[in-house]
Design a protein around this motif. Structure first.
Motif, PDB file in Angstrom:
ATOM      1  N   SER A  53       0.764  -1.033  -0.056  1.00  0.00           N
ATOM      2  CA  SER A  53       0.092  -0.044   0.118  1.00  0.00           C
ATOM      3  C   SER A  53       0.763   1.201   0.018  1.00  0.00           C
ATOM      4  O   SER A  53       2.084   1.201  -0.073  1.00  0.00           O
ATOM      5  CB  SER A  53      -0.748   0.080   1.036  1.00  0.00           C
ATOM      6  OG  SER A  53      -0.140   0.297   2.448  1.00  0.00           O
ATOM      7  N   TYR A  54       0.292   2.484  -0.125  1.00  0.00           N
ATOM      8  CA  TYR A  54       1.017   3.499   0.019  1.00  0.00           C
ATOM      9  C   TYR A  54       1.977   3.736   1.143  1.00  0.00           C
ATOM     10  O   TYR A  54       3.219   4.111   1.031  1.00  0.00           O
ATOM     11  CB  TYR A  54      -0.002   4.623   0.096  1.00  0.00           C
ATOM     12  CG  TYR A  54       0.774   6.211   0.215  1.00  0.00           C
ATOM     13  CD1 TYR A  54       1.478   6.573  -1.135  1.00  0.00           C
ATOM     14  CD2 TYR A  54       0.582   6.744   1.372  1.00  0.00           C
ATOM     15  CE1 TYR A  54       2.195   7.872  -0.794  1.00  0.00           C
ATOM     16  CE2 TYR A  54       1.286   8.034   1.529  1.00  0.00           C
ATOM     17  CZ  TYR A  54       1.944   8.752   0.241  1.00  0.00           C
ATOM     18  OH  TYR A  54       2.786   9.783   0.438  1.00  0.00           O
ATOM     19  N   ARG A  55       1.557   3.249   2.384  1.00  0.00           N
ATOM     20  CA  ARG A  55       2.260   3.489   3.399  1.00  0.00           C
ATOM     21  C   ARG A  55       3.322   2.238   3.733  1.00  0.00           C
ATOM     22  O   ARG A  55       4.194   2.404   4.639  1.00  0.00           O
ATOM     23  CB  ARG A  55       1.399   3.666   4.826  1.00  0.00           C
ATOM     24  CG  ARG A  55       0.576   4.734   4.867  1.00  0.00           C
ATOM     25  CD  ARG A  55      -0.139   5.088   6.071  1.00  0.00           C
ATOM     26  NE  ARG A  55       0.717   4.945   7.276  1.00  0.00           N
ATOM     27  CZ  ARG A  55       0.121   4.396   8.438  1.00  0.00           C
ATOM     28  NH1 ARG A  55      -1.255   4.186   8.611  1.00  0.00           N
ATOM     29  NH2 ARG A  55       0.748   4.582   9.343  1.00  0.00           N
TER      30      ARG A  55
ATOM     31  N   ASN B 292      -6.889   0.112   5.806  1.00  0.00           N
ATOM     32  CA  ASN B 292      -6.914   0.305   4.659  1.00  0.00           C
ATOM     33  C   ASN B 292      -6.065  -0.966   3.725  1.00  0.00           C
ATOM     34  O   ASN B 292      -5.937  -0.930   2.739  1.00  0.00           O
ATOM     35  CB  ASN B 292      -6.518   1.466   4.026  1.00  0.00           C
ATOM     36  CG  ASN B 292      -7.148   2.703   4.596  1.00  0.00           C
ATOM     37  OD1 ASN B 292      -8.274   2.539   4.560  1.00  0.00           O
ATOM     38  ND2 ASN B 292      -6.358   3.742   4.987  1.00  0.00           N
ATOM     39  N   VAL B 293      -5.426  -1.849   4.619  1.00  0.00           N
ATOM     40  CA  VAL B 293      -4.683  -2.906   3.928  1.00  0.00           C
ATOM     41  C   VAL B 293      -5.540  -4.018   3.763  1.00  0.00           C
ATOM     42  O   VAL B 293      -6.741  -4.073   4.122  1.00  0.00           O
ATOM     43  CB  VAL B 293      -3.557  -3.337   5.044  1.00  0.00           C
ATOM     44  CG1 VAL B 293      -2.492  -2.398   5.266  1.00  0.00           C
ATOM     45  CG2 VAL B 293      -4.029  -3.996   6.253  1.00  0.00           C
ATOM     46  N   THR B 294      -5.139  -4.646   2.789  1.00  0.00           N
ATOM     47  CA  THR B 294      -5.956  -6.041   2.115  1.00  0.00           C
ATOM     48  C   THR B 294      -4.916  -6.972   2.186  1.00  0.00           C
ATOM     49  O   THR B 294      -3.876  -7.254   2.210  1.00  0.00           O
ATOM     50  CB  THR B 294      -6.210  -5.458   0.507  1.00  0.00           C
ATOM     51  OG1 THR B 294      -5.151  -5.585  -0.065  1.00  0.00           O
ATOM     52  CG2 THR B 294      -7.017  -4.426   0.406  1.00  0.00           C
ATOM     53  N   TYR B 295      -5.754  -8.323   2.547  1.00  0.00           N
ATOM     54  CA  TYR B 295      -4.808  -9.266   2.898  1.00  0.00           C
ATOM     55  C   TYR B 295      -5.100 -10.622   1.533  1.00  0.00           C
ATOM     56  O   TYR B 295      -6.338 -10.675   1.100  1.00  0.00           O
ATOM     57  CB  TYR B 295      -5.611 -10.009   4.063  1.00  0.00           C
ATOM     58  CG  TYR B 295      -5.322  -9.226   5.259  1.00  0.00           C
ATOM     59  CD1 TYR B 295      -4.081  -9.344   5.910  1.00  0.00           C
ATOM     60  CD2 TYR B 295      -6.057  -8.151   5.661  1.00  0.00           C
ATOM     61  CE1 TYR B 295      -3.667  -8.872   7.040  1.00  0.00           C
ATOM     62  CE2 TYR B 295      -5.544  -7.408   6.749  1.00  0.00           C
ATOM     63  CZ  TYR B 295      -4.788  -7.737   7.321  1.00  0.00           C
ATOM     64  OH  TYR B 295      -4.417  -6.851   8.731  1.00  0.00           O
ATOM     65  N   GLU B 296      -4.219 -11.543   1.567  1.00  0.00           N
ATOM     66  CA  GLU B 296      -4.492 -12.502   0.713  1.00  0.00           C
ATOM     67  C   GLU B 296      -4.142 -13.908   1.706  1.00  0.00           C
ATOM     68  O   GLU B 296      -3.170 -13.527   2.292  1.00  0.00           O
ATOM     69  CB  GLU B 296      -3.413 -12.795  -0.376  1.00  0.00           C
ATOM     70  CG  GLU B 296      -3.755 -11.523  -1.487  1.00  0.00           C
ATOM     71  CD  GLU B 296      -2.851 -11.726  -2.690  1.00  0.00           C
ATOM     72  OE1 GLU B 296      -2.077 -12.541  -2.714  1.00  0.00           O
ATOM     73  OE2 GLU B 296      -2.674 -10.684  -3.418  1.00  0.00           O
ATOM     74  N   TYR B 297      -4.724 -14.809   1.613  1.00  0.00           N
ATOM     75  CA  TYR B 297      -4.614 -15.694   2.532  1.00  0.00           C
ATOM     76  C   TYR B 297      -4.396 -17.092   1.733  1.00  0.00           C
ATOM     77  O   TYR B 297      -5.276 -17.583   0.954  1.00  0.00           O
ATOM     78  CB  TYR B 297      -6.036 -15.943   3.326  1.00  0.00           C
ATOM     79  CG  TYR B 297      -5.956 -16.897   4.696  1.00  0.00           C
ATOM     80  CD1 TYR B 297      -5.579 -16.227   5.881  1.00  0.00           C
ATOM     81  CD2 TYR B 297      -5.822 -18.022   4.767  1.00  0.00           C
ATOM     82  CE1 TYR B 297      -5.507 -16.527   6.932  1.00  0.00           C
ATOM     83  CE2 TYR B 297      -5.526 -18.828   5.992  1.00  0.00           C
ATOM     84  CZ  TYR B 297      -5.822 -18.007   7.139  1.00  0.00           C
ATOM     85  OH  TYR B 297      -5.633 -18.822   8.420  1.00  0.00           O
TER      86      TYR B 297
END
Length: 175
Positions: A133-135, A165-170
């Motif tokens: 992400s941006y951060r 705002n972060v997104t995850y993959e599992y």
């Protein structure tokens, strides 16, 4: 090396294959180039199937290695630690990404499948990725040991960034 005669190293490094096709039929549809391409493709498929069979991952070794290398605080090397743990558990890959957020394709190539995030019911050997992400330009990756999430450090939870705002993959290893 000492040779007792002159040696053309190209014979050994780049051997030339000569194919001669003889047929009494002038309308022969045999195409040597196509035949060689098909043979190469078949050989590649066989090697790929063998590779998949040899890529069995021992989850216990994976989690043991992760725990043995981990620290109390982050060294900012989560992808490296997860990679080393996967390799010690039997995973084989010829190339791997550097950024943690780019590991999804590599995980699926060694037998993991992407599933819906299951942080309320993780299984030993599960791996999650926090996308960049941006951060957080490299993202994050960690494996579940059966009792906690571990990357390059022993995490208190999966939610290491505390960023909504972060997104995850599992990912979970195919049985």
């Amino acid at each position: 090396m000492i040779y007792d005669h002159n040696v053309d190293m190209n014979e050994y490094v780049n051997p030339t294959v000569h194919i001669q096709v003889q047929s009494g039929n002038q309308h022969n549809s045999f195409q040597p180039e196509q035949f060689l391409r098909n043979q190469s493709l078949e050989s590649f498929k066989n090697k790929t199937e063998t590779f998949k069979e040899e890529s069995l991952i021992n989850i216990e070794k994976f989690t043991q290695k992760l725990v043995s290398m981990s620290r109390n605080t982050s060294a900012h090397r989560c992808a490296k630690y997860v990679r080393i743990a996967l390799e010690s558990a039997g995973a084989r890959f010829s190339d791997h990404p550097i950024a943690a957020s780019d590991w999804g394709g590599t995980l699926t190539s060694i037998g993991y499948k992407q599933i819906q995030p299951s942080f309320d019911n993780p299984q030993e050997g599960d791996i999650y990725i926090i996308n960049k992400s941006y951060r957080h330009r490299y993202g994050h990756i960690a494996g579940f040991t059966g009792s906690q999430w571990v990357s390059d450090y022993r995490q208190r939870s999966y939610d290491v960034y505390k960023d909504p705002n972060v997104t995850y993959e599992y990912y979970r290893l195919n049985s």
